[in-house]
Design an enzyme around this catalytic site. Structure first.
Site, short mmCIF file in Angstrom:
data_model
loop_
_atom_site.label_atom_id
_atom_site.label_comp_id
_atom_site.label_asym_id
_atom_site.label_seq_id
_atom_site.Cartn_x
_atom_site.Cartn_y
_atom_site.Cartn_z
N HIS A 122 -13.58 0.60 -7.59
CA HIS A 122 -13.39 0.77 -8.57
C HIS A 122 -13.44 0.02 -10.39
O HIS A 122 -13.04 -1.26 -9.23
CB HIS A 122 -12.20 1.37 -8.40
N ASP A 199 -6.96 -3.54 -2.04
CA ASP A 199 -6.90 -2.35 -3.35
C ASP A 199 -6.49 -1.21 -2.11
O ASP A 199 -8.14 -0.65 -1.72
CB ASP A 199 -8.07 -2.36 -4.17
N GLN A 202 -6.82 4.55 -3.15
CA GLN A 202 -6.38 5.86 -2.09
C GLN A 202 -6.05 5.42 -0.75
O GLN A 202 -6.00 6.81 -0.03
CB GLN A 202 -8.29 5.98 -1.54
N LYS A 225 -0.89 8.82 -6.68
CA LYS A 225 -2.13 9.00 -5.67
C LYS A 225 -1.02 9.33 -4.69
O LYS A 225 -1.79 9.89 -2.89
CB LYS A 225 -2.45 7.88 -5.35
N CYS A 363 -15.25 6.27 -11.95
CA CYS A 363 -14.92 4.90 -12.57
C CYS A 363 -15.35 3.94 -11.20
O CYS A 363 -14.78 2.79 -10.62
CB CYS A 363 -13.69 4.56 -12.22
#
Lengths: 405, 141
Positions: A122, A199, A202, A225, A363
């Site tokens: 991302h 990261d 998600q 999220k 993105c």
């Protein structure tokens, strides 16, 4: 508590909204998830009965707010299996977490050094490293994405060398849904003395996040999220690493003492929390993680995987539809390309039919460039979605394709 | 017809359809019919920035009027462009430059577009006006 879809859906007020006179079908959970009443109530209650600034005052209400805030930190440390609450930094979200570490690494990265990321990142886990490398005359290297949406660890092995100073990788691709082998990557990196940043934007709501097991040096995610509020997120870092990094911003609780000549900074985790923190956000995030814990992570993963399999099969059978990303290990995110049609056209017609999905580059422009696509349609599901909604989406998609061809 | 008259005709044309899906179906048909831009103009310098889909725009000055041709890789975008071309093309530059193109709002299209898409529309109108001004100034010299 088992998995009772009707009672779960009732917890989320937004799901009963109408769009263009039609029942909302929300399949853009990769962008943000909705919030259950439990989280909304938690935030309201804080402002109604517990609001006060933390860590400062000597009165009772401030003690209560401070305890609640610090308990949230401890809960989160426990939730992701960190070694200590000192390793949990509250941030605005994933993007700020990446920027915080990239800023700290600007003292470590020197000319000629290398940072490795992947093509599937991302922009938030791409641009901070790109800018750092530009500023410090270092090289950013990209691990490629294979046809099925996975990465090749042998390429990583070949890429690591004595100049490699950091590997930063997404736990799960926001476009392809691929779950990357972050534990294995940490092992490879550590064998070569390289730290790893993961990261987890998600991942936090859709996969097991155990930072001790992954053994990464940094991990981050956003509350919004994972059914929590916007504007709150977490940076996890191993203590030895967080101690090495300089503060990101100055002022407020991050200070231990100040005189006219110099300042000493507070210890972890406060060293990285300048200004009044988002207390309501932290409490809301704790509540959202408790919410998924109460339903049971394994119950959620099983339900979501069932949705993923159902949707994949259904979409594969629509003429002209191609699924982008076919990794064996995926969360319920499906990117679609429709032969001969632009995702923009499909997205606009689906919106008319009450269906919320994301169209475009998500993105992740470098990934789109690598895949040679103008963008995709992304269906990203969450624990409150149903097979009926997948059916509604599939019917609407077929109608849109029919109108456009 | 003046720009104003052409705009009003389009608003009437869309008022026939009650259902938004029908309005879009009409827009898609218009998009499919849009005369394609000369291939040689489909390059970086003719791309309009700020659109979600790619839009190429070219303008010529013919008999004191501006003539636009355009294309896009998305068909609904082409439909919208075809409306803009119908209204703006073959008009003189000063009329183009001084007109408000509110017919898109009057159809109700802008509220049906997401903000980024509505911005793309604004970029398109702005670029068309700029072409008109540039061609006019060049002709004046």
């Amino acid at each position: 508590m088992g998995f009772k879809i009707n009672s779960i859906r009732n917890d989320f007020p937004v799901l009963s909204t109408k769009v263009n006179g039609k029942q909302l079908v929300y399949l853009d959970n990769g962008a943000t998830t909705h919030k259950p009443m439990q989280v909304i109530d938690r935030i309201s209650n804080y402002y109604m009965t517990e609001n006060s600034n933390v860590h400062r005052a000597s009165y009772n209400l401030s003690h209560i707010a401070t305890d609640l805030f610090e308990n949230s930190r401890k809960f989160i440390a426990n939730f992701i299996n960190a070694a200590s609450y000192r390793e949990i930094i509250f941030t605005k979200g994933t993007t700020e977490s990446v920027n915080l570490v990239a800023s700290g690494f600007s003292d470590i990265i020197t000319e000629g050094d290398e940072i490795i990321i992947t093509v599937m990142e991302h922009h938030s886990n791409f641009v901070p490293w790109q800018q750092l490398c530009k500023k410090n005359k270092a090289t950013l290297r990209f691990l490629s994405v294979l046809k099925d949406g996975t990465i090749d660890l042998s390429e990583l092995l070949a890429m690591i060398n004595s100049k490699t100073k950091l590997i930063s990788i997404t736990h799960i691709s926001n476009v392809l849904g691929t779950i990357n082998p972050v534990k294995k990557i940490s092992e490879i990196a550590h064998n070569n003395g390289v730290p790893v940043f993961v990261d987890g934007a998600q991942a936090i709501a859709h996969a097991n996040v155990d930072v001790s097991e992954i053994d990464c040096d940094f991990y981050c995610f956003s509350g919004h999220k994972a059914y929590g509020p916007m504007g709150i997120g977490v940076l996890y870092g191993k203590e030895e690493w967080l101690n090495r990094l300089s503060p990101y911003q100055y002022g407020g609780e991050m200070i231990s003492s100040v005189n006219f000549k110099s300042t000493t900074f507070n210890e972890l985790p406060y060293k990285f929390e300048a200004g009044t923190p988002n207390v309501a956000g932290a409490l809301g995030l704790e509540r959202s993680l408790r919410y998924i814990q109460d339903i049971g992570l394994d119950n959620i993963f099983k339900y979501e995987d069932d949705l993923l399999q159902y949707a994949t099969k259904k979409f594969e059978n629509i003429k002209g539809v191609m699924i982008i990303g076919n990794a064996k290990s995926k969360i319920p995110v499906i990117s679609l390309n429709i032969e001969g049609l632009h995702p923009y056209d499909i997205g606009i017609l689906l919106d008319q039919m009450g269906i919320a999905i994301r169209t475009g580059n998500h993105c992740a422009q470098p990934l789109m460039e690598a895949l040679e696509l103008p963008g995709t349609l992304r269906v990203s599901m969450a624990l409150y979605n149903t097979k009926e909604e997948i059916d509604l989406f599939a019917d609407a998609l077929m109608k849109a394709i029919d109108m456009l061809t | 017809m003046t720009i104003k008259e052409k705009s009003e005709a389009i608003v009437e044309e869309f008022a026939i359809f009650d259902d938004w899906m029908d309005k879009y179906a009409h827009l898609i048909e218009l998009g499919k019919e849009l005369p394609i831009i000369d291939e040689k103009y489909k390059d970086e310098s003719h791309l309009i920035s700020g659109c979600q889909s790619r839009v190429w725009l070219h303008a010529d000055y013919v008999n004191d009027n501006v003539v636009y041709t355009a294309d896009s890789d998305a068909v609904i975008t082409k439909g919208i462009i075809s409306l803009l071309i119908r209204v703006m093309s073959d008009a003189n530059p000063s009329e183009i430059y001084s007109s408000d193109f509110t017919f898109i709002d009057d159809i109700g299209l802008s509220t049906h577009l997401s903000p980024t898409r509505a911005n793309g529309l604004v970029s398109m109108v702005k670029q068309m006006k700029l072409y008109a001004k540039a061609l006019y100034l060049r002709a004046e010299k």
